[in-house]
Write an enzyme that holds these catalytic residues in place. Structure first.
Site, PDB file in Angstrom:
ATOM      1  CD1 TRP A  66      -3.451 -23.435  -6.231  1.00 25.09           C
ATOM      2  CD2 TRP A  66      -1.905 -23.102  -7.801  1.00 25.09           C
ATOM      3  NE1 TRP A  66      -3.944 -22.349  -7.269  1.00 25.09           N
ATOM      4  CE2 TRP A  66      -3.068 -22.219  -8.101  1.00 25.09           C
ATOM      5  CE3 TRP A  66      -0.861 -23.115  -8.786  1.00 25.09           C
ATOM      6  CZ2 TRP A  66      -2.955 -21.157  -9.172  1.00 25.09           C
ATOM      7  CZ3 TRP A  66      -0.938 -21.968  -9.747  1.00 25.09           C
ATOM      8  CH2 TRP A  66      -1.932 -21.134  -9.996  1.00 25.09           C
ATOM      9  CG  ASN A  95       5.903 -26.181  -2.663  1.00 27.42           C
ATOM     10  OD1 ASN A  95       5.275 -27.291  -2.773  1.00 27.42           O
ATOM     11  ND2 ASN A  95       6.103 -25.714  -1.517  1.00 27.42           N
ATOM     12  N   GLY A  96       7.091 -25.607  -7.059  1.00 26.43           N
ATOM     13  CA  GLY A  96       8.072 -24.901  -7.936  1.00 26.43           C
ATOM     14  C   GLY A  96       7.562 -25.492  -9.387  1.00 26.43           C
ATOM     15  CB  CYS A 143       2.760 -26.768  -3.781  1.00 25.67           C
ATOM     16  SG  CYS A 143       2.123 -26.771  -5.597  1.00 25.67           S
ATOM     17  NE  ARG A 196       2.177 -22.376   1.017  1.00 23.86           N
ATOM     18  CZ  ARG A 196       3.368 -22.019   0.809  1.00 23.86           C
ATOM     19  NH1 ARG A 196       3.697 -21.246   2.058  1.00 23.86           N
ATOM     20  NH2 ARG A 196       4.192 -21.993   0.073  1.00 23.86           N
ATOM     21  CE  LYS A 217      -2.460 -13.790   1.985  1.00 20.82           C
ATOM     22  NZ  LYS A 217      -3.333 -12.811   1.396  1.00 20.82           N
ATOM     23  CG  HIS A 248     -12.254   8.033 -24.511  1.00 23.60           C
ATOM     24  ND1 HIS A 248     -11.981   8.965 -25.567  1.00 23.60           N
ATOM     25  CD2 HIS A 248     -12.012   8.795 -23.375  1.00 23.60           C
ATOM     26  CE1 HIS A 248     -11.859  10.163 -25.102  1.00 23.60           C
ATOM     27  NE2 HIS A 248     -11.996  10.119 -23.887  1.00 23.60           N
ATOM     28  CE  LYS A 270      -8.919  -7.732  -2.530  1.00 23.28           C
ATOM     29  NZ  LYS A 270      -7.307  -7.535  -2.059  1.00 23.28           N
ATOM     30  CD  GLU A 279      -8.557 -11.927  -4.489  1.00 22.79           C
ATOM     31  OE1 GLU A 279      -8.068 -10.322  -3.900  1.00 22.79           O
ATOM     32  OE2 GLU A 279      -7.701 -12.719  -4.677  1.00 22.79           O
ATOM     33  CD  GLU A 336      -6.928  -3.914  -3.448  1.00 27.55           C
ATOM     34  OE1 GLU A 336      -6.129  -4.171  -4.626  1.00 27.55           O
ATOM     35  OE2 GLU A 336      -7.059  -4.737  -2.473  1.00 27.55           O
TER      36      GLU A 336
HETATM   37  O1  M6R Z   1       2.469 -11.882  -1.771  1.00 25.76           O
HETATM   38  P1  M6R Z   1       2.189 -10.935  -2.638  1.00 25.76           P
HETATM   39  O2  M6R Z   1       1.921  -9.598  -2.000  1.00 25.76           O
HETATM   40  O3  M6R Z   1       3.635 -10.524  -3.473  1.00 25.76           O
HETATM   41  O4  M6R Z   1       1.241 -11.163  -3.770  1.00 25.76           O
HETATM   42  C1  M6R Z   1       0.993 -10.524  -4.684  1.00 25.76           C
HETATM   43  C2  M6R Z   1      -0.713 -10.824  -5.336  1.00 25.76           C
HETATM   44  O5  M6R Z   1      -0.728 -12.224  -5.608  1.00 25.76           O
HETATM   45  C3  M6R Z   1      -1.776 -10.481  -4.242  1.00 25.76           C
HETATM   46  O6  M6R Z   1      -1.701  -9.245  -3.878  1.00 25.76           O
HETATM   47  C4  M6R Z   1      -3.224 -10.931  -4.927  1.00 25.76           C
HETATM   48  O7  M6R Z   1      -3.466  -9.901  -5.705  1.00 25.76           O
HETATM   49  C5  M6R Z   1      -4.190 -10.882  -3.725  1.00 25.76           C
HETATM   50  N1  M6R Z   1      -4.762 -12.185  -3.919  1.00 25.76           N
HETATM   51  C6  M6R Z   1      -5.113  -9.990  -4.114  1.00 25.76           C
HETATM   52  O8  M6R Z   1      -6.253  -9.966  -2.981  1.00 25.76           O
END
Ligand code: M6R
Length: 606
Positions: free
Chosen positions: A75, A99-100, A2, A27, A601, A502, A483, A486, A479
């Site tokens: 959000w 927010n929260g 949010c 965000r 974000k 396994h 990527k 997501e 990673e």
């Molecule tokens: O702001 P942060 O680095 O703490 O965020 C951590 C994760 O939410 C962030 O890296 C997330 O996995 C990314 N969207 C991946 O691309």
């Protein structure tokens, strides 16, 4: 997650709120709304979906004209994305954006229903709005203080009261909020970029400070109504850095920014050829005495932590445990005051990572934060901070933040290894020099973009993929897999290559492409065998490896070469094709690269 904005001043408030909200779109959100004072009444407008839906609604329906108001991008947490669940929420006398998460909202709701209140939304936020209304007796600050003593959880709140048409009230706990300071106009926002087009001056609101924001001044008090005097901060955030600058997407721009980001992050921390983190409060003396290191983070930041583990253990011979923050906080880890806990976060606001930091402090450990956003909660609460200088990362998929987090891990590992006497000064200088050369090599790695685009064209019809690797390459395969899934919504799993046999290899058919990361020379033979195993089961094989490697014919369908550096540093270049494959696959599928569905974000709730 949010976003909150608020404005009081001479400008057209609705326009300011919409502009400011547009700067928080990155965000992640699923609905938006505003509440603006208009002729003595609070006029509320909300719309599900993107901000443009709200704009359209305002044009078609009614665009409030006024000079004081609040706005929000939501959000969804409690209740689906809908017009009704969108913020602001309120009564005839009060309107709020939040927010929260309010943990005890059900109890409060029950209490308020007993007092005759009714609710229209499924949100936790509406209970706070109604509780404020319940306590309001003509003094907004009194109502806020009483409300704060009842609610439990995380919140940043922007509040307006009908009786005070020229004032915004704000308070926060565990969710960030800033107060922007202009010339005869003031703002609230959950993040600096929202107000940068109007002012660079801002106050950081601390936990449970109550701010009263007026056109010509801002007043602060604590929950005992004692006045607080605060210092104004000046943001040095580069506004252009938050624009696409000719790139089609922020993600692509941020991938290309990696050489500069890495250079800017490491250069000031290298003195006379040696890593030097003393400006961050880290000395050789302290580094050599830690019993154990814990690295705690989420998502991509956690993957950077895994690279850190391999490198610190390999070079400094110090035991490192990497934890997902949401697991660490509930597993009662054996952390002692002799340990170093490193929390890694781009945003510096990730709720679970923040909770991990608090837990580490409770256990008496020192906390080092590796953070990108200056002044963020995690940076402020940690004992030591190494800021990564990546500039604003707008795309939800983290790219340049990952590279700079890894770069910091290397500096730490080199310095720790030298401090502990595990490597000589010459070797430390040699590694540091090789790290300084990395930005140029990342630049060179970009040459694989066309190949990555071609590979992406082969992947768009896949419904599932495997990423495999060993050692450092395994962390990179994690990673790469994150990527891809997501942003392209193609399911993918990452496996330690030796673990395939396994169980997971039973999934491999000609419909399951396998991306192998094979850059570690001591593990290459084993990797090639693993690639042969999947190839012989029909997989389309894509291999990311060092340049000029020779493989037997018929095993690799596609080879993506990256510049060769010493094995330990390979992740710094290997990550580029993995990012580009995810990027191009998503572009070819016609999806929203920078704002994937369901994601935010900055994950400021548990
Ligand atoms: O702001 P942060 O680095 O703490 O965020 C951590 C994760 O939410 C962030 O890296 C997330 O996995 C990314 N969207 C991946 O691309």
């Amino acid at each position: 997650m949010c976003g909150i904005v608020g404005y009081v001043g001479e400008r057209d408030c609705t326009e300011v709120l919409l502009n400011a909200l547009s700067k928080l779109e990155y965000r992640g959100y699923d609905s938006a709304g505003i509440a603006v004072f208009e002729e003595g009444k609070i006029s509320v407008q909300k719309a599900k979906g993107e901000l443009k839906n709200l704009r359209n609604k305002l044009e078609e329906d009614h665009k409030p004209e006024g000079h004081c108001g609040i706005g929000h991008t939501r959000w969804a947490t409690h209740g689906e994305p809908s017009d009704i669940n969108s913020h602001p929420h309120g009564s005839k006398r009060v309107s709020i954006v939040h927010n929260g998460i309010i943990e005890n909202y059900k109890d409060i709701k029950k209490f308020l229903i007993g007092k005759g209140y009714s609710f229209v939304s499924e949100t936790d936020t509406e209970t706070v709005a109604k509780l404020l209304d319940y306590y309001y007796n003509g003094d907004p600050v009194d109502a806020i203080i009483k409300t704060l003593s009842d609610i439990r959880g995380a919140y940043a709140l922007g509040i307006i009261f009908k009786d005070f048409p020229n004032k915004i009230f704000a308070v926060r706990k565990d969710s960030p909020l800033i107060i922007g300071v202009g010339d005869e106009e003031n703002f609230i926002a959950s993040d600096v970029p929202a107000i940068l087009q109007y002012t660079r001056k801002y106050y950081l609101l601390e936990e449970n400070e109550i701010a009263t924001i007026m056109e010509d001044r801002v007043e602060f008090c604590d929950i005992h109504k004692q006045e607080i005097i605060k210092e104004v901060n000046i943001s040095d955030l580069d506004m252009d850095a938050a624009e696409k600058g000719g790139y089609e997407h922020f993600m692509l721009k941020e991938i290309h920014e990696q050489p500069t980001a890495v250079k800017t992050t490491i250069a000031p921390r290298i003195v006379e050829g040696m890593p030097n983190l003393s400006e961050c409060g880290i000395t050789e003396e302290t580094l050599k005495n830690y019993r154990k290191v814990f690295i705690v983070a989420c998502g991509t930041a956690m993957h950077a932590g895994m690279v850190g583990k391999y490198v610190i253990e390999r070079l400094a011979r110090c035991e490192v445990t990497v934890d997902i923050a949401s697991e660490f906080r509930y597993r009662n880890p054996i952390v002692t005051p002799q340990d170093l806990v490193i929390v890694v976060s781009q945003s510096g606001e990730t709720a679970d990572t923040k909770a991990a930091l608090h837990l580490a402090h409770e256990k008496g450990a020192k906390v080092l934060a590796i953070v990108n956003v200056k002044g963020s909660s995690i940076a402020r609460e940690a004992d030591m901070v190494i800021y990564t200088h990546a500039g604003p990362e707008i795309s939800v998929a983290s790219t340049k933040a990952f590279s700079v987090q890894m770069a910091v891990m290397y500096l730490l590992a080199f310095e720790m290894a030298y401090a502990k006497g595990e490597i000589s000064k010459e070797r430390c200088m040699e590694l540091t020099k090789k790290l300084s050369d990395i930005p140029e090599l990342i630049e060179k790695t970009m040459e694989c973009a066309d190949k990555c685009q071609y590979v992406a064209s082969k992947l768009i019809t896949a419904s599932s993929l495997l990423y495999i690797g060993r050692g450092l390459d395994y962390t990179l395969s994690m990673e790469g897999s994150l990527k891809l899934k997501e942003i392209s919504y193609i399911h993918s799993e990452s496996y330690a290559a030796g673990e395939l046999k396994h169980g997971t290899i039973s999934l491999v058919t000609d419909e399951m492409p396998v991306i192998s990361v094979a850059t570690q020379e001591d593990l290459l033979e084993k990797m090639v065998s693993n690639i042969e195993e999947v190839k012989s089961r029909g997989a389309y094989t894509i291999t990311v490896c060092k340049e000029n490697m020779e493989f037997s014919e018929g095993i690799m369908d596609e080879i993506i070469e990256v510049p060769a550096v010493e094995d330990v540093l390979m992740p710094m270049v290997t990550v580029v094709p993995l990012q580009l494959i995810a990027y191009y696959t998503t572009v070819l599928k016609g999806l929203n690269v920078d704002k994937p569905r369901n994601l935010a974000k900055s994950v400021t709730v548990e």
